[in-house]
Design an enzyme around this catalytic site. Structure first.
Site, PDB file in Angstrom:
ATOM      1  N   SER A 174      -9.292   1.590   1.756  1.00 48.36           N
ATOM      2  CA  SER A 174      -8.151   2.345   1.247  1.00 48.36           C
ATOM      3  C   SER A 174      -6.985   1.454   0.824  1.00 48.36           C
ATOM      4  CB  SER A 174      -7.689   3.390   2.268  1.00 48.36           C
ATOM      5  OG  SER A 174      -7.156   2.786   3.409  1.00 48.36           O
ATOM      6  N   LYS A 205       0.839  -1.196   0.000  1.00 47.98           N
ATOM      7  CA  LYS A 205       0.000   0.000   0.000  1.00 47.98           C
ATOM      8  C   LYS A 205       0.879   1.252   0.000  1.00 47.98           C
ATOM      9  CE  LYS A 205      -3.804   2.066   2.640  1.00 47.98           C
ATOM     10  NZ  LYS A 205      -4.750   1.817   3.740  1.00 47.98           N
ATOM     11  N   SER A 257      -9.737  -0.916   6.248  1.00 47.22           N
ATOM     12  CA  SER A 257      -9.014  -0.700   4.997  1.00 47.22           C
ATOM     13  C   SER A 257      -8.383  -1.946   4.392  1.00 47.22           C
ATOM     14  CB  SER A 257      -7.939   0.368   5.195  1.00 47.22           C
ATOM     15  OG  SER A 257      -8.536   1.599   5.490  1.00 47.22           O
TER      16      SER A 257
END
Length: 180
Positions: free
Chosen positions: A113, A39, A137
């Site tokens: 996310s 990420k 997330s």
């Protein structure tokens, strides 16, 4: 779009080094040669990190703890994946990066996310990606993309996520195609 950063030359060099270790019969670990994505909150040396934003782009001078650990075990570090701006929406869409789209239905959101990481796994680009979860997330995109996501207990997976107000809530964890 799934990746924010991906340096093909670095990826190929890592893959060649892994192939050489295997040819000599000395792989570093079960992760040697396995491609991984992270990420866009995780620092990868030489890569900019935007946290999904159009205003931040500092280049990391060293790897985050988890990136360094995988790298030392021979994993092929592909780069960082798209995330929502500062991780503040559960939809999974980044207006700045224009993506990612749901792997199974491109007209739908990818969710959470860590969406780029989940989509990379769902599309088979990587078998494992690393996400960060502060309120769903990892878990939300895992559910919407049909992959497995684990948000471990805070602090269980060491990380040096950028200093921010919410860093004390962040849990670093894997997204994978299966639990096997």
């Amino acid at each position: 779009r799934i990746f924010v950063t991906l340096d093909e030359n670095q990826v190929m060099a890592q893959a060649a080094a892994s192939q050489e270790r295997f040819a000599k019969g000395h792989p570093l670990s079960v992760f040697d040669g396995v491609p991984l994505a992270f990420k866009d909150m995780m620092a990868i040396a030489g890569h900019p990190s935007s946290e999904g934003s159009s205003i931040l782009h500092p280049v990391a001078d060293k790897d985050d703890t988890i990136v360094a650990r995988f790298r030392s075990r021979g994993a092929v570090i592909l780069g960082t994946t798209v995330m929502t701006e500062f991780g503040v929406t559960p939809l999974g869409w980044s207006a700045h990066w224009q993506g990612p789209r749901n792997a199974h239905s491109p007209s739908r959101f990818a969710g959470g996310s860590s969406s780029g990481s989940a989509v990379a796994v769902a599309l088979g680009i990587v078998p494992v990606a690393i996400g960060v979860d502060g309120g769903g997330s990892i878990r939300i995109p895992a559910a919407l993309e049909g992959v497995v996501g684990l948000a471990p207990t805070f602090g269980r997976v060491p990380s040096k996520i950028k200093d921010c107000v919410t860093s004390q809530m962040m849990k670093v964890g894997p997204l994978a195609a299966t639990i096997r």
